[in-house]
Scaffold this motif. Structure first.
Motif, mmCIF file in Angstrom:
data_model
loop_
_atom_site.group_PDB
_atom_site.id
_atom_site.type_symbol
_atom_site.label_atom_id
_atom_site.label_comp_id
_atom_site.label_asym_id
_atom_site.label_seq_id
_atom_site.Cartn_x
_atom_site.Cartn_y
_atom_site.Cartn_z
ATOM 1 N N LEU A 196 51.820 38.105 45.695
ATOM 2 C CA LEU A 196 50.855 38.363 46.762
ATOM 3 C C LEU A 196 49.538 37.731 46.321
ATOM 4 O O LEU A 196 49.060 37.991 45.218
ATOM 5 C CB LEU A 196 50.691 39.874 46.975
ATOM 6 C CG LEU A 196 49.736 40.344 48.090
ATOM 7 C CD1 LEU A 196 50.085 41.771 48.510
ATOM 8 C CD2 LEU A 196 48.282 40.304 47.675
ATOM 9 N N SER A 197 48.952 36.913 47.182
ATOM 10 C CA SER A 197 47.726 36.203 46.816
ATOM 11 C C SER A 197 46.733 36.266 47.967
ATOM 12 O O SER A 197 47.114 36.093 49.123
ATOM 13 C CB SER A 197 48.081 34.749 46.503
ATOM 14 O OG SER A 197 46.980 34.090 45.929
ATOM 15 N N MET A 198 45.496 36.576 47.655
ATOM 16 C CA MET A 198 44.469 36.660 48.694
ATOM 17 C C MET A 198 43.202 35.980 48.202
ATOM 18 O O MET A 198 42.742 36.236 47.088
ATOM 19 C CB MET A 198 44.182 38.126 49.041
ATOM 20 C CG MET A 198 43.110 38.295 50.113
ATOM 21 S SD MET A 198 42.984 40.004 50.729
ATOM 22 C CE MET A 198 42.189 40.809 49.333
ATOM 23 N N ALA A 199 42.624 35.129 49.054
ATOM 24 C CA ALA A 199 41.371 34.451 48.726
ATOM 25 C C ALA A 199 40.188 35.255 49.248
ATOM 26 O O ALA A 199 40.254 35.838 50.328
ATOM 27 C CB ALA A 199 41.361 33.062 49.334
ATOM 28 N N ILE A 200 39.124 35.306 48.452
ATOM 29 C CA ILE A 200 37.845 35.883 48.880
ATOM 30 C C ILE A 200 36.880 34.695 48.855
ATOM 31 O O ILE A 200 36.114 34.504 47.894
ATOM 32 C CB ILE A 200 37.366 36.991 47.917
ATOM 33 C CG1 ILE A 200 38.497 37.933 47.512
ATOM 34 C CG2 ILE A 200 36.174 37.764 48.495
ATOM 35 C CD1 ILE A 200 38.880 38.941 48.542
ATOM 36 N N SER B 128 33.073 34.425 47.850
ATOM 37 C CA SER B 128 32.698 34.670 46.453
ATOM 38 C C SER B 128 33.432 33.726 45.498
ATOM 39 O O SER B 128 33.432 33.969 44.289
ATOM 40 C CB SER B 128 33.018 36.120 46.065
ATOM 41 O OG SER B 128 32.396 37.025 46.939
ATOM 42 N N VAL C 53 42.618 36.975 44.407
ATOM 43 C CA VAL C 53 43.291 38.045 43.687
ATOM 44 C C VAL C 53 44.791 37.851 43.860
ATOM 45 O O VAL C 53 45.254 37.519 44.957
ATOM 46 C CB VAL C 53 42.817 39.439 44.167
ATOM 47 C CG1 VAL C 53 43.067 39.646 45.648
ATOM 48 C CG2 VAL C 53 43.433 40.551 43.353
ATOM 49 N N VAL D 15 48.705 39.449 42.939
ATOM 50 C CA VAL D 15 49.480 40.618 42.519
ATOM 51 C C VAL D 15 50.880 40.130 42.162
ATOM 52 O O VAL D 15 51.521 39.435 42.957
ATOM 53 C CB VAL D 15 49.569 41.687 43.629
ATOM 54 C CG1 VAL D 15 50.339 42.906 43.137
ATOM 55 C CG2 VAL D 15 48.174 42.091 44.099
ATOM 56 N N VAL E 58 47.513 43.337 38.843
ATOM 57 C CA VAL E 58 46.521 42.824 39.781
ATOM 58 C C VAL E 58 45.534 41.972 38.992
ATOM 59 O O VAL E 58 44.911 42.458 38.047
ATOM 60 C CB VAL E 58 45.782 43.975 40.490
ATOM 61 C CG1 VAL E 58 44.805 43.412 41.506
ATOM 62 C CG2 VAL E 58 46.770 44.926 41.163
ATOM 63 N N PRO F 268 42.323 39.626 39.514
ATOM 64 C CA PRO F 268 41.261 38.930 40.242
ATOM 65 C C PRO F 268 40.734 37.761 39.411
ATOM 66 O O PRO F 268 40.588 37.878 38.192
ATOM 67 C CB PRO F 268 40.167 40.001 40.414
ATOM 68 C CG PRO F 268 40.757 41.269 39.865
ATOM 69 C CD PRO F 268 41.852 40.876 38.930
ATOM 70 N N PHE G 285 37.395 35.381 39.788
ATOM 71 C CA PHE G 285 36.158 35.103 40.549
ATOM 72 C C PHE G 285 35.360 34.081 39.751
ATOM 73 O O PHE G 285 34.744 34.424 38.733
ATOM 74 C CB PHE G 285 35.372 36.401 40.806
ATOM 75 C CG PHE G 285 35.927 37.190 41.972
ATOM 76 C CD1 PHE G 285 37.206 37.715 41.925
ATOM 77 C CD2 PHE G 285 35.185 37.359 43.137
ATOM 78 C CE1 PHE G 285 37.744 38.410 43.009
ATOM 79 C CE2 PHE G 285 35.708 38.047 44.226
ATOM 80 C CZ PHE G 285 36.989 38.581 44.160
#
Lengths: 318, 318
Positions: free
Chosen positions: B41-45, B48, B52, B54, B69, B71, B73
């Motif tokens: 599971l991958s999510m871009a923020i 910033s 992140v 998982v 998990v 992150p 940054f």
């Protein structure tokens, strides 16, 4: 970094308007395209009849996002443990540092799931809705009605569950919790739904329970039970009969929810998403006799929203 | 449920044979088809410059599994914070209850990543390998060599990094850590690789650095830098020139690793997986002059393996 347990979280998060607005704001942001929400990570632990799901979402501009880990181990009750558990980890969206771990044991999931049902009813059911049918007699059967009462003046609940003793126990719990509420145990789904303004299905059923013959004119249906590839609560006829069909997210409804009735094909009706309905500020219901259906599979944005709400109300240890 | 911080974890998990065997056992189980390992599971923020990931896996029959998990940054260093962070949550595979949270801040990821490099070299490089080239001068440049020394008698390291000052600082750190090690700073990749028995690429490069002209006869290459859709360290010519190509998992190599050179098509060579190589108990290298390549993208089974290893060595608070 702060750690909070279930009791601490229960003390600050309950089914109320403020929590409802927090989750509704999350759905609205999703509908406005302001949310990054990756697909659910899901893993089966077959030898223990278990599974674990990970959900997350980031609402652009928010200072925090949450990652929720939800194990479901369905043989646990036989050894005196709850099936559902889990925790939420809250991260800074600026630095990725852990701000808090919410050891809520699934409590916040219960709350945000119930609130999603209330939000669906707020935007889709008739305002004068008074009578609710609930299918199933578990935790969500109770919480969905409690949440629904935040948005509609429900005075009567008709409950049906496969196990009549559980339905009776549910009725007693609900009468104790809401002394003004009339709660009737019904012997079949048809009787439970006959006079319903709102129907909420809350079961882990693997075959459809509700069909179009159960739908009174003008009813709103929230199906919140199906949240995995093998579950389904609604016959296809419910959706084809409905004037309005809304999913929390279309993609999840196709894999985990009621749209899997049209796996690999296009459903013969318009599919709206709940966040878009909220963001449009106009209910797709435009007549009292229309039938509306909302399928809830559970979304990461609800988790990020309720975790942020919880954390903003929790006080760090001195 | 127990909570452990980075210092506690560092006290019991280091680069040693026992940790290597734990991670190797995880890969072996993967190769034997005994692991459930869902996609990352991958999510871009984006706002910033963060993301992140998982990762998780369950080794069938194991009492525990971990969810990690991570992150990342990448603007954090400008405010004095590390880019990488994270934690691992260890669950009972019988009940789904949380057994422990390892607030390792990415330490266990560093360790299991370095050990994967050592495991690849153990099964693919020539036994008499003495000289290693390392491309990059960061944390993994150091840990990969330290881990490699568990399986091969490395006496000389040639380092190249884009930033020569960083390469020099790396050389000083390595000489201090390993007084018997000869460490040469090289001015280009070709010079660094010319006499290498093992090449390890450890960069976050988005364009290939290593090509077939850099490969001496009989060399083994471990490419551990590319772990996301936009990164790549190896020219396609490295893989086509190699006699043996191994990925930690083929699917991840195609999306996040070096096989994305053949996105949407079939590579013109056999793709093996590291777990299958380990499980077969026979190295695919059968001549000293062969060239072997292993692409590591980082797998959930490594996380479950190292977290279980850590937890078995941690002592609960009284």
């Amino acid at each position: 970094m702060e750690l909070y347990n279930r009791t601490q979280i229960q003390n600050v998060v309950t089914l109320d308007q403020a929590a409802l607005e927090a989750v509704e704001a999350g759905f609205r942001a999703l509908g406005q395209g302001q949310v990054v929400q990756p697909p659910i990570l899901s893993m089966a632990i077959e030898e223990s009849n278990g599974e674990v799901d990970v959900k997350t979402a980031h609402i652009r501009g928010n200072d925090r996002f949450a990652i929720k880990v939800s194990p479901g181990f369905f043989d646990n009750p036989s050894i005196g443990l709850p099936s559902l558990n889990g925790l939420m980890i809250v991260f800074s969206a600026k630095t990725g540092l852990v701000e808090a771990v919410l050891f809520d044991e699934g409590y916040l999931t219960d709350i945000r799931t119930a609130l999603a049902g209330a939000i669906a009813a707020k935007h889709l059911s008739r305002e004068e809705s008074r009578r609710a049918a609930v299918i199933g007699a578990g935790v969500q059967a109770e919480l969905q009605i409690a949440a629904l009462k935040l948005v509609r003046d429900i005075d009567t609940v008709d409950v049906w569950a496969r196990d009549t003793d559980r339905a009776s126990a549910y009725a007693e719990r609900m009468r104790a919790r809401f002394p003004d509420l009339t709660v009737n145990v019904q012997s079949d789904i048809k009787s439970a739904c006959r006079q319903a303004d709102v129907i909420v299905t809350t079961t882990p059923s693997k075959s459809p329970l509700l069909d179009d013959s159960h739908l009174p004119m003008g009813v709103h249906v929230t199906a919140m039970g199906s949240d995995s590839p093998e579950k389904r609560e609604l016959e296809a006829s419910v959706m084809t009969r409905a004037d309005v069909f809304v999913a929390d997210t279309r993609a999840q409804s196709e894999t985990n929810g009621e749209l899997k009735a049209w796996a690999g094909s296009t459903p013969p009706f318009e599919v709206r998403e709940l966040g878009q309905v909220i963001a449009s500020s106009q209910s797709p219901r435009n007549r009292a006799d229309q039938i509306t259906v909302c399928d809830l599979t559970g979304t990461g944005v609800q988790d990020t929203a309720i975790a942020g709400f919880a954390l903003s109300h929790l006080t760090p240890a001195p």
